[in-house]
Write an enzyme that holds these catalytic residues in place. Structure first.
Site, PDB file in Angstrom:
ATOM      1  N   ILE A   1       0.855  -1.119   0.049  1.00 50.61           N
ATOM      2  CA  ILE A   1       0.005  -0.164  -0.070  1.00 50.61           C
ATOM      3  C   ILE A   1       1.151   1.221   0.038  1.00 50.61           C
ATOM      4  O   ILE A   1       1.993   1.308   0.461  1.00 50.61           O
ATOM      5  CB  ILE A   1      -0.963   0.030   1.264  1.00 50.61           C
ATOM      6  N   ASP A   2       0.289   2.429  -0.382  1.00 50.09           N
ATOM      7  CA  ASP A   2       1.140   3.560  -0.481  1.00 50.09           C
ATOM      8  C   ASP A   2       1.809   4.086   0.928  1.00 50.09           C
ATOM      9  O   ASP A   2       1.237   3.903   2.002  1.00 50.09           O
ATOM     10  CB  ASP A   2       0.274   4.804  -1.141  1.00 50.09           C
ATOM     11  N   LYS A   3       2.793   4.655   0.700  1.00 49.41           N
ATOM     12  CA  LYS A   3       3.456   5.337   1.837  1.00 49.41           C
ATOM     13  C   LYS A   3       2.535   5.979   2.900  1.00 49.41           C
ATOM     14  O   LYS A   3       2.435   5.767   4.022  1.00 49.41           O
ATOM     15  CB  LYS A   3       4.564   6.247   1.402  1.00 49.41           C
TER      16      LYS A   3
END
Length: 333
Positions: free
Chosen positions: A138-140
């Site tokens: 998942i994104d930062k």
């Protein structure tokens, strides 16, 4: 020579200088460094070295080769705490905080989830990208649940579920605007944005991306924003962020996609101050991977995990609840 970057131009790629093409894709890269790499014979297109003025065309494969291994391939174990929701001899489920990068990459060689995994666990299996333990990412600046494989058997079994769309993934997002329908489905082909290569975009043509499906449902209407549930049928890069923007409801405070601007509401100074306070409370895109479900690789039991929405996001939602109750909000198209 070691491959540091590899990009395939989409079928819709208009001719573009290779230095500009790479600047759009390689985070934190400067044009001067890219041009120097080309001058040194380190940039290849379709396995042929090119200069910085080469025009990238549709389907070109652009590679950057250097004499040293990529720094992201050198995993340094780091004692970074992990919020482990579940663990057994095959896998573990982690609740990732916002701000933690999942794996090393250009500009983020340390301080990632993979560095933490390397410290806390030995001999994790490699995925297809040679990243230990990671089944998905998942994104930062997205918080929430991730499953990590501890054995080769678990890696193969779990990866197959994600590929065949039998896993369950539900996110909660706060989006700009009053979503018209109570629930719906967004589809399209997600690929690189034609102009801003750091963004993804949704297309009607399969030549420009990969098929993606997101099912959404309204959880709470808060005037100029809406709290929604998003269930993923596929798992493309930035899928929810792109799909919600595609239907006119950009994620709240999603800077990359313009959600850090006031997209709905009034022109009053007090309203702007209210939005600024919301942005300070939630200094990231309002997205949380809340629920994760999958079949266990050995017991074959279907496991489902659920997390609370994190404090920063809940505080922002609560601000909107108070605002929407005390202000009259006109319907906007």
């Amino acid at each position: 020579m070691y491959e540091h970057h590899r990009f395939e131009a989409s079928k819709g790629q208009a001719p573009l200088r290779v230095d500009k093409f790479l600047m759009n894709l390689v985070e934190n890269a400067t044009r001067n460094k890219i041009q120097q790499a080309a001058a040194n014979g380190n940039i290849f297109v379709n396995n042929i070295p090119v200069k910085s003025n080469y025009k990238v065309k549709a389907n070109d494969v652009v590679r950057v080769l250097l004499e040293h291994p990529p720094f992201e391939n050198i995993i340094i174990p780091e004692n970074i705490p992990l919020d482990i929701v579940y663990e057994d001899d095959q896998l573990l489920v982690i609740n990732k905080p916002a701000g933690l990068v999942v794996h090393p990459g250009h500009g983020n060689y340390t301080g990632t989830l993979v560095n933490a995994l390397a410290y806390h666990f030995e001999n994790l299996p490699m995925n297809s990208s040679e990243r230990p333990g990671l089944v998905h990412r998942i994104d930062k600046d997205t918080s929430g649940l991730l499953v990590v494989a501890k054995t080769d058997q678990a890696m193969a079994f779990l990866a197959k579920q994600f590929e065949e769309k039998t896993s369950e993934r539900e996110y909660v997002a706060l989006v700009w605007g009053n979503v018209a329908e109570e629930e719906g489905t967004v589809t399209g082909y997600i690929g690189r944005h034609m102009k801003d290569r750091m963004q993804m975009s949704c297309y009607d043509n399969e030549e420009y991306g990969k098929w993606a499906v997101t099912h959404y449902k309204v959880l709470e209407r808060l005037g100029y924003v809406t709290l929604v549930s998003c269930k993923l049928e596929t798992g493309r890069t930035h899928q929810i962020r792109v799909h919600m923007k595609h239907i006119g409801h950009t994620l709240f405070n999603d800077e990359r996609y313009g959600g850090h601007l006031i997209l709905k509401g009034t022109t009053f100074t007090k309203y702007k101050q209210f939005i600024d306070n919301c942005f300070k409370t939630l200094p990231r895109q309002a997205l949380h991977a809340k629920t994760l479900g999958f079949q266990h690789p050995t017991t074959k039991e279907f496991l489902r995990f659920d997390t609370e929405i994190p404090q920063d996001m809940m505080e922002c939602v609560e601000k909107w609840r108070v605002y929407s109750k005390s202000h009259t909000v006109e319907e906007e198209n």
